[in-house]
Design a protein around this motif. Structure first.
Motif, short mmCIF file in Angstrom:
data_model
loop_
_atom_site.label_atom_id
_atom_site.label_comp_id
_atom_site.label_asym_id
_atom_site.label_seq_id
_atom_site.Cartn_x
_atom_site.Cartn_y
_atom_site.Cartn_z
N HIS A 63 70.06 -48.78 -63.36
CA HIS A 63 69.51 -47.87 -62.41
C HIS A 63 69.45 -48.67 -60.94
CE1 HIS A 63 68.30 -44.89 -65.39
NE2 HIS A 63 68.10 -46.06 -66.15
N ASP B 55 64.32 -43.69 -60.83
CA ASP B 55 65.30 -42.83 -61.65
C ASP B 55 65.21 -43.36 -63.24
OD1 ASP B 55 66.49 -42.05 -59.48
OD2 ASP B 55 68.02 -43.40 -59.53
N SER B 56 64.40 -44.07 -63.60
CA SER B 56 64.28 -44.65 -64.92
C SER B 56 62.81 -44.45 -65.30
CB SER B 56 64.57 -46.06 -65.17
OG SER B 56 63.50 -46.79 -64.51
#
Length: 446
Positions: free
Chosen positions: A142, A283-284
């Motif tokens: 990511h 994002d993760s």
């Protein structure tokens, strides 16, 4: 013939020749030779050898020169080997002195441990913030992931710099086969050093993961990360004890698992444990939280990660099969490192494990626990019938050495892996090789 003996009044015997040597030409007695001393013989031998060498040198000067050169080199090699042996003995004595009460960092009482999560693989320095410089698993790929590793390192350095009684430790082994024999701890150390310890190097007590003078990074489970005071690289050789605090730096979403599950599983005092978390990438975050919930649920059932996917994960994080030095370096925690808590399996196997298998190794009943989970409804009846057959077989053959039990054991090892138990646990070697119908009679460690 007269056989009478001569009495006291008999005439004295006559000696026709003297016992001394006589010179026949002059008729005079020779002076007896004096025995030469060992010193004089040695001097004469040295002179003789010197004369022979001098004679050979006059005939073959080049040959004598080469022989002398070879002799001198041989003497130098022997002396250098002796010197290396002496230095090695001195180093061993120095290490023994550490074991017997000499602690070079005995004033340090707080441990700041940064848990490693990746390995730096770039051949050049300075690209620490780039994801391409780190070996990332698919779930780690990511944007900004590399920056989270730097945040862990920086946070650990900052905390340790604020405490003059703290030791900073980077934890993590050679966990990625594709990254080669490089460790997470080594990577974090290199990054911190290249960053100049973020301007706080003069305030730190720094120590890489070392054991007996060499780097020794291993892939610890969360239990091994927390178990003080010598859970890593035999810290007991450097620090007398971490009796004040143990701090772990990792991702913030792991706080509940470390602070509650792992800490309580080793009964570490809550008031002496601290957790500092840094955020993962935006994002993760969702995927990380979902994965952490699954792992937390697994550790609730299997606190020491001895079965199922937790065990598989631990084995995969040691692709180079490094030996774990913790029990040897910390004998007082040996039983903890080998403990695996309750047996987790299907509920219909409880009777066999709790009675047959437990009693076959004479394990104390009050210390054995079984946690059972149900099988699928469609397979329950068949599973119960099959279990009854297996239970009857183990009642006759408690160690599964004959018949279908032996066949099943052989089929479950299609790749013919060697069983590491006897080598890793020599006190149980005779138990692993025992095959009698009666209960094993030998001594057992429990």
């Amino acid at each position: 013939m007269n056989n009478s003996t001569f009495g006291p009044g008999s005439p004295k015997p006559f000696h026709a020749y003297s016992r001394r040597d006589i010179d026949l030409e002059s008729g005079n007695f020779r002076k007896p030779r004096q025995q030469k001393s060992l010193v004089s013989r040695f001097i004469r031998m040295i002179k003789s050898i010197g004369n022979q060498i001098s004679y050979i040198y006059k005939l073959h000067p080049l040959l004598v020169f080469i022989a002398s050169l070879i002799f001198g080199l041989a003497v130098l090699i022997v002396l250098s080997m002796y010197e290396n042996s002496f230095l090695l003995m001195k180093q061993q004595n120095d290490k023994l002195s550490l074991v017997y009460g000499s602690y070079p960092m005995k004033n340090l009482h707080n441990l700041v441990m940064v848990a490693g999560h990746s390995i730096y693989i770039s051949s050049t320095c300075g690209k620490f913030d780039s994801e391409d410089s780190w070996f990332l698993e698919p779930y780690q790929k990511h944007p900004g992931q590399a920056a989270t590793f730097i945040a862990h390192i920086k946070e650990g350095v900052k905390i340790a710099a604020q405490d003059e009684n703290a030791l900073l430790l980077f934890s993590g082994g050679e966990t990625r086969n594709g990254a080669g024999p490089r460790s997470e701890a080594q990577s974090y150390w290199a990054v911190a050093e290249a960053k100049g310890w973020f301007g706080k190097g003069t305030h730190l007590h720094l120590e890489h993961k070392k054991a007996e003078g060499a780097e020794e990074e291993v892939a610890p489970t969360p239990i091994l990360i927390l178990a003080p005071p010598c859970q890593n690289f035999q810290l007991d050789q450097l620090v007398e004890q971490f009796d004040h605090g143990n701090m772990v730096v990792s991702y913030d979403f792991k706080k509940e698992r470390f602070s509650d599950l792992h800490r309580s599983s080793i009964r570490f005092p809550e008031e002496r444990f601290f957790f500092v978390g840094t955020p993962t990438t935006p994002d993760s975050k969702d995927a990380a939280m979902a994965g952490e919930a699954i792992v937390r649920a697994q550790f609730q059932v299997d606190p020491y990660g001895c079965t199922g996917s937790l065990q598989d994960k631990r084995l995969k994080r040691d692709p180079f099969h490094r030996s774990v030095p913790y029990p040897g370096g910390c004998p007082e925690l040996k039983s903890l490192f080998s403990y695996c808590g309750p047996v987790v399996s299907y509920d219909f196997k409880k009777e066999r494990f709790s009675d047959l298998h437990r009693s076959s190794i004479r394990f104390p009943e009050e210390r054995f626990f079984f946690v059972g989970t149900p099988t699928t409804p469609d397979s329950k009846d068949a599973a119960m019938a099959g279990e009854a057959i297996v239970r009857a077989q183990f009642q006759v053959d408690p160690y599964g050495c004959t018949g279908s039990l032996q066949d099943k054991r052989l089929k479950r090892d299609p790749f013919h892996r060697s069983v590491p138990y006897p080598g890793g646990c020599p006190e149980l070697k005779s138990l692993f090789s025992y095959c009698g119908p009666a209960i094993y009679p030998g001594a057992l460690p429990w």
